[in-house]
Design an enzyme around this catalytic site. Structure first.
Site, PDB file in Angstrom:
ATOM      1  N   ASN A  11     -33.382  23.766  45.382  1.00  0.00           N
ATOM      2  CA  ASN A  11     -32.283  22.957  45.934  1.00  0.00           C
ATOM      3  C   ASN A  11     -30.935  23.570  45.639  1.00  0.00           C
ATOM      4  OD1 ASN A  11     -34.067  20.912  46.713  1.00  0.00           O
ATOM      5  ND2 ASN A  11     -33.766  19.728  44.839  1.00  0.00           N
ATOM      6  N   GLY A  39     -33.200  22.102  41.807  1.00  0.00           N
ATOM      7  CA  GLY A  39     -34.556  21.857  42.310  1.00  0.00           C
ATOM      8  C   GLY A  39     -35.487  21.936  41.121  1.00  0.00           C
ATOM      9  N   ALA A  42     -37.395  25.275  40.992  1.00  0.00           N
ATOM     10  CA  ALA A  42     -36.551  26.415  40.629  1.00  0.00           C
ATOM     11  C   ALA A  42     -36.125  26.329  39.163  1.00  0.00           C
ATOM     12  CB  ALA A  42     -35.323  26.458  41.530  1.00  0.00           C
ATOM     13  N   ASN A  43     -35.756  25.128  38.711  1.00  0.00           N
ATOM     14  CA  ASN A  43     -35.321  24.986  37.308  1.00  0.00           C
ATOM     15  C   ASN A  43     -36.458  25.340  36.353  1.00  0.00           C
ATOM     16  OD1 ASN A  43     -32.925  23.986  38.295  1.00  0.00           O
ATOM     17  ND2 ASN A  43     -33.416  21.839  37.891  1.00  0.00           N
ATOM     18  N   GLU A 139     -41.490  17.417  44.559  1.00  0.00           N
ATOM     19  CA  GLU A 139     -40.423  17.530  45.568  1.00  0.00           C
ATOM     20  C   GLU A 139     -40.910  18.312  46.790  1.00  0.00           C
ATOM     21  OE1 GLU A 139     -36.355  16.975  42.968  1.00  0.00           O
ATOM     22  OE2 GLU A 139     -37.024  19.025  43.325  1.00  0.00           O
ATOM     23  N   GLU A 222     -35.704   9.344  22.818  1.00  0.00           N
ATOM     24  CA  GLU A 222     -36.798   8.690  22.065  1.00  0.00           C
ATOM     25  C   GLU A 222     -37.909   9.677  21.695  1.00  0.00           C
ATOM     26  OE1 GLU A 222     -36.675   5.602  21.193  1.00  0.00           O
ATOM     27  OE2 GLU A 222     -35.297   4.646  22.589  1.00  0.00           O
ATOM     28  N   GLY A 223     -37.830  10.928  22.163  1.00  0.00           N
ATOM     29  CA  GLY A 223     -38.865  11.910  21.839  1.00  0.00           C
ATOM     30  C   GLY A 223     -39.919  12.028  22.927  1.00  0.00           C
ATOM     31  N   ALA A 247     -31.904  18.469  34.310  1.00  0.00           N
ATOM     32  CA  ALA A 247     -32.808  19.588  33.972  1.00  0.00           C
ATOM     33  C   ALA A 247     -33.340  19.534  32.536  1.00  0.00           C
ATOM     34  CB  ALA A 247     -32.183  20.953  34.249  1.00  0.00           C
ATOM     35  N   GLY A 249     -35.769  17.601  31.465  1.00  0.00           N
ATOM     36  CA  GLY A 249     -37.229  17.614  31.623  1.00  0.00           C
ATOM     37  C   GLY A 249     -37.717  18.982  32.070  1.00  0.00           C
ATOM     38  N   ASP A 250     -36.966  19.621  32.957  1.00  0.00           N
ATOM     39  CA  ASP A 250     -37.380  20.940  33.457  1.00  0.00           C
ATOM     40  C   ASP A 250     -37.411  21.965  32.327  1.00  0.00           C
ATOM     41  OD1 ASP A 250     -37.412  19.805  36.001  1.00  0.00           O
ATOM     42  OD2 ASP A 250     -35.333  20.341  36.385  1.00  0.00           O
ATOM     43  N   THR A 280     -30.255  22.288  26.498  1.00  0.00           N
ATOM     44  CA  THR A 280     -29.951  22.072  27.928  1.00  0.00           C
ATOM     45  C   THR A 280     -28.990  20.900  28.120  1.00  0.00           C
ATOM     46  OG1 THR A 280     -32.105  22.947  28.512  1.00  0.00           O
ATOM     47  CG2 THR A 280     -31.016  21.602  30.177  1.00  0.00           C
TER      48      THR A 280
HETATM   49  O1  RIB Z   1     -34.576  17.947  37.443  1.00  0.00           O
HETATM   50  C1  RIB Z   1     -33.281  18.185  37.899  1.00  0.00           C
HETATM   51  C2  RIB Z   1     -33.322  18.562  39.363  1.00  0.00           C
HETATM   52  O2  RIB Z   1     -33.744  17.439  40.119  1.00  0.00           O
HETATM   53  C3  RIB Z   1     -31.990  18.938  39.944  1.00  0.00           C
HETATM   54  O3  RIB Z   1     -31.701  20.309  39.795  1.00  0.00           O
HETATM   55  C4  RIB Z   1     -32.091  18.486  41.394  1.00  0.00           C
HETATM   56  O4  RIB Z   1     -32.126  19.536  42.320  1.00  0.00           O
HETATM   57  C5  RIB Z   1     -33.369  17.648  41.457  1.00  0.00           C
HETATM   58  O5  RIB Z   1     -34.390  18.324  42.047  1.00  0.00           O
END
Ligand code: RIB
Length: 300
Positions: A11, A39, A42-43, A139, A222-223, A247, A249-250, A280
């Site tokens: 994204n 995205g 991508a992340n 996604e 919360e961990g 990001a 979580g990513d 992050t």
């Molecule tokens: O997890 C974060 C991402 O969620 C953002 O970069 C956005 O593009 C959405 O996909």
């Protein structure tokens, strides 16, 4: 070195820094705005590559400037971009509001991500077949995720699924999943349970009962907790000063998988992932805000 393939979204993120998230019917001015590559696919690919893994990405962008910039950014992070294809649809975009407490809301227009097809997956099947891990999110279309999961498992790889944005997942796909990594909101939607740090284990167990091998629930400050058919345990979040949780979580997922690939036990890999996520959230942006391996190692 273990190989990972990410099958997922790319994204362009449009981020607005706000005092508070807008209420219904409210128009507000942002303090600042910027755009960057994002995205979840991508992340997570960027996170894996920044943490030293060999990673290929399968995805789709439009034949436009955001798509070109995203592919360039991923290549610069070291991600193999040969299987990011161009579609006749604009690159996916995400509209991200971040409040002064670093909390966010995100609206995604899938664009080209929604045009990624099972035929595209077949064209890149060799990359999936050769991967030790196939990491996916939601996604892109669910049937594309299920198809890639089948190819991965047929060739002895492990399927890692981040069910974001949350949606119902059929049992066939759950039973192909080695690690399912939802946050509390996603776990609540998947199970119909209210999820907090006291109820997460019981909710996750509903999914191991339906065939997932292991569930890791990420719960921000919360961990996180781990649940499989035999054991469960909790890992506290690393201390941080958050400015933007986009990001988080990513980076957690990328760092977790990179640590597993380097032979860490699951518990240690989760601790490592918490440290990566803590860095992050202390920075603004999505893919850009994810730390390099050495930055996380400095905190060990
Ligand atoms: O997890 C974060 C991402 O969620 C953002 O970069 C956005 O593009 C959405 O996909």
């Amino acid at each position: 070195m273990k190989r990972t393939v990410v099958v997922g979204s790319v994204n362009r993120d449009y981020t607005f820094l706000l005092d508070h998230l807008p209420d219904r019917g409210e128009t507000i001015l942002s303090r600042r705005s910027y755009s960057s590559t994002g995205g979840k696919g991508a992340n997570q690919a960027a996170a894996l590559s920044k943490m030293g893994l060999e990673v290929a990405m399968i995805g789709a962008v439009g034949a436009d400037e955001p798509g070109e910039r995203a592919v360039e950014a991923l290549a610069a992070y070291g991600v193999s971009v040969d299987h990011i294809i161009k579609k006749n649809v604009p690159t996916g975009s995400a509209f991200i509001c971040v409040d002064k407490n670093a909390h966010n809301t995100i609206v995604v227009d899938p664009g080209a991500n929604g045009a990624l097809s099972c035929e595209d997956i077949d064209s890149a099947a060799q990359v999936i077949a050769e991967a030790d891990f196939c990491l996916m999110q939601l996604e892109i279309n669910l049937e594309v995720v299920a198809h890639a999961a089948e190819i991965c498992r047929e060739h002895g790889g492990k399927v890692v699924l981040n069910p974001a944005p949350a949606q119902k997942i059929p049992d066939e796909l759950l039973s192909l999943t080695d690690y399912l990594i939802p946050n509390e909101t996603e776990l609540a939607l998947l199970t119909g349970c209210e999820v907090n740090c006291h109820t997460a284990v019981a909710a996750a167990r509903r999914l191991t009962d339906r065939g997932v091998k292991a569930v890791i629930v990420t719960m921000g400050e919360e961990g996180s907790c781990y649940v499989d058919g035999r054991q469960d345990f909790f890992i506290p979040a690393a201390e941080t000063s958050a400015v933007d949780t986009t990001a988080a979580g990513d980076s957690y997922i990328g760092a977790f998988l990179s640590a597993l690939s380097r032979g860490y036990e699951v518990r240690t890999a989760m601790e490592f992932a918490s440290l990566a996520a803590s860095i992050t959230v202390s920075r603004q942006g999505a893919a850009d805000s994810i730390p390099l391996l050495e930055e996380v190692e400095r905190l060990l």
